[in-house]
Design a protein around this motif. Sequence first.
Motif: not given
Length: 280
Positions: A57-61, A203-204, A229-230, A232-247
Amino acid sequence: MIEKIAIQGIKGSFHHQVALEYFQSTIEIDECLSFESLVDSLLKNNSQLAVMAIENSIAGSIIPNYALIDKNNFQIIGEYYLDIVQNLMVLNGQKIEEIQEVHSHPMALLQCMDFLKKHPNIKLVEDKDTAETAKRIHQNQIKGIAAIGSKVAAELYNLSIIAPEIQTVNNNMTRFFIISKEKIHPKISGSNEEINKASLKFELDDTPGSLATVLNVMTNCKLNLTKIQSMPIIETPFQYSFFVDVVFEKYKHYEKAVKILEIMTNHFKVLGEYKNKLIR
């Protein structure tokens, strides 16, 4: 059958405390000195399940742990929120005036800095693990050195807590995942829906509004987004994967959203479906 649970760290660590509180049954512990070793324990079937810290809760992911779960196709089968309570512990009979050094993990020292500043004569020494320091003090009967760690560590290694709850921020919680090699979850029967939370990854395309569209789908399907939480996708600079939690309240709403998101996103993956553990 007694389950063997892999933890990062040794007995007496916060990972160990989570294992004891979450399973509330007789378990064996596989002590792993790194998260990579924890992964190997699961992959090699040295353990059936594992406890892995994922965010504070303080340091983040802890972003590398998301990557470990994704890369190894692990399944998140549960979660647990632990209050991080730090205690100053020493050999029985020692007083704080006799302490010359405090040894602990750098994060633990940082979390207790307000207390430690009140004792400028005590030298602060960084160590790799809070519980390991406590164990070493006990095994070698070391005087003049204190450890910072959990109450479980003090009890396990027969140390006296001479200053309890010395953390600067009281509302400091760490969220842990319970992970498995395979998908395991409670059965869903009628209105007794035990699964009400899921962790997803996707990914988007780099097009305007693509993330907003995904979020709208979740809203329309009555999903409550509790984390995004985003990474970086290592193989594709400045592209991101998204990790989400849903309830969600109803599993059928979640199922509908998954079917739509599988079409709308790239490399969609369900990392886990489990029971939401409410923060105490």
